[in-house]
Design an enzyme around this catalytic site. Structure first.
Site, PDB file in Angstrom:
ATOM      1  N   ASP A   8       0.890  -1.192  -0.052  1.00  0.00           N
ATOM      2  CA  ASP A   8      -0.097  -0.073   0.005  1.00  0.00           C
ATOM      3  C   ASP A   8       1.004   1.268   0.011  1.00  0.00           C
ATOM      4  O   ASP A   8       1.875   1.195  -0.193  1.00  0.00           O
ATOM      5  CB  ASP A   8      -1.160  -0.167   1.218  1.00  0.00           C
ATOM      6  CG  ASP A   8      -0.318   0.192   2.614  1.00  0.00           C
ATOM      7  OD1 ASP A   8       0.848   0.288   2.615  1.00  0.00           O
ATOM      8  OD2 ASP A   8      -1.256   0.193   3.616  1.00  0.00           O
ATOM      9  N   THR A  66       2.204  -1.572   9.039  1.00  0.00           N
ATOM     10  CA  THR A  66       2.681  -2.816  10.252  1.00  0.00           C
ATOM     11  C   THR A  66       2.916  -4.194   9.571  1.00  0.00           C
ATOM     12  O   THR A  66       3.406  -4.937  10.241  1.00  0.00           O
ATOM     13  CB  THR A  66       1.426  -2.902  11.165  1.00  0.00           C
ATOM     14  OG1 THR A  66       0.093  -3.149  10.511  1.00  0.00           O
ATOM     15  CG2 THR A  66       1.211  -1.644  11.931  1.00  0.00           C
ATOM     16  N   HIS A 132       6.513 -31.404   9.288  1.00  0.00           N
ATOM     17  CA  HIS A 132       5.968 -30.193   9.179  1.00  0.00           C
ATOM     18  C   HIS A 132       4.849 -30.463   7.915  1.00  0.00           C
ATOM     19  O   HIS A 132       3.848 -29.421   7.868  1.00  0.00           O
ATOM     20  CB  HIS A 132       6.838 -28.890   8.699  1.00  0.00           C
ATOM     21  CG  HIS A 132       7.776 -28.840   9.968  1.00  0.00           C
ATOM     22  ND1 HIS A 132       7.359 -28.371  11.265  1.00  0.00           N
ATOM     23  CD2 HIS A 132       9.160 -29.003   9.993  1.00  0.00           C
ATOM     24  CE1 HIS A 132       8.484 -28.196  12.015  1.00  0.00           C
ATOM     25  NE2 HIS A 132       9.505 -28.685  11.175  1.00  0.00           N
TER      26      HIS A 132
HETATM   27  C1  RB5 Z   1      -2.090   2.608   6.224  1.00  0.00           C
HETATM   28  O1  RB5 Z   1      -2.288   3.993   7.237  1.00  0.00           O
HETATM   29  C2  RB5 Z   1      -2.016   1.399   7.262  1.00  0.00           C
HETATM   30  O2  RB5 Z   1      -3.079   1.354   8.103  1.00  0.00           O
HETATM   31  C3  RB5 Z   1      -1.609   0.318   6.725  1.00  0.00           C
HETATM   32  O3  RB5 Z   1      -0.251   0.482   5.955  1.00  0.00           O
HETATM   33  C4  RB5 Z   1      -1.315  -0.997   7.541  1.00  0.00           C
HETATM   34  O4  RB5 Z   1      -0.553  -0.768   8.519  1.00  0.00           O
HETATM   35  C5  RB5 Z   1      -2.540  -1.768   8.004  1.00  0.00           C
HETATM   36  O5  RB5 Z   1      -2.437  -2.734   8.574  1.00  0.00           O
END
Ligand code: RB5
Length: 150
Positions: A8, A66, A132
């Protein structure tokens, strides 16, 4: 060797650096975007990357701020095992034990230089199978059971 990558807006810079790194290693990198820092929704990117992973049977890399949202979204797709990794140890075991087919990274969690090391381990490590294998098969059985219900 092919690999598919997507991020993203939060992960665009990290995606660029990882793509350069992978191309230097000789990989053909399929870039599913996004290509600017304009806000996009991470599930859309996750879906595109998972399609390529399954269609071409190649590994994938997904990045958001994240790494959490984009890995949750990717793991909704039958056949995807996306592992959010923050160090080389988890990247190694994600391949050896979980046969992860997507590496997820958090651009706001992990430094780019460290992410490159994580990527390097992920792409160079094979699934160990053995004990596994049965566990990964059980994940597939869960997918089968619950997808058939919906
Ligand atoms: C975008 O601001 C943020 O929410 C996205 O990059 C991510 O961390 C979502 O889990």
């Amino acid at each position: 060797m092919k690999i598919v990558i997507g991020s993203d807006h939060a992960g665009v810079e990290m995606k660029r650096e990882i793509s350069i790194f992978l191309r230097k290693l000789g990989y053909e990198v399929i870039d599913c975007g996004t290509h600017t820092t304009d806000s996009v929704d991470y599930p859309d990117i996750a879906e595109q990357v998972t399609c390529e992973v399954l269609k071409q049977n190649i590994p994938g890399i997904l990045i958001c701020g994240t790494g959490i949202g984009i890995s949750i979204a990717a793991n909704k797709v039958d056949g995807i095992r996306a592992a959010l990794c923050t160090n080389e140890f988890t990247a190694r075991l994600a391949r050896q034990h979980n046969d992860a087919n997507i590496l997820a990274l958090g651009s706001r969690v992990t430094a780019v230089s460290y992410a490159l090391e994580i990527v390097d381990v992920f792409i160079k490590t094979d699934f160990e199978a053995g004990r596994h294998h049965n566990r990964v098969e059980k994940i597939k059985q869960i997918e089968k059971k619950y997808y058939e219900r919906s």
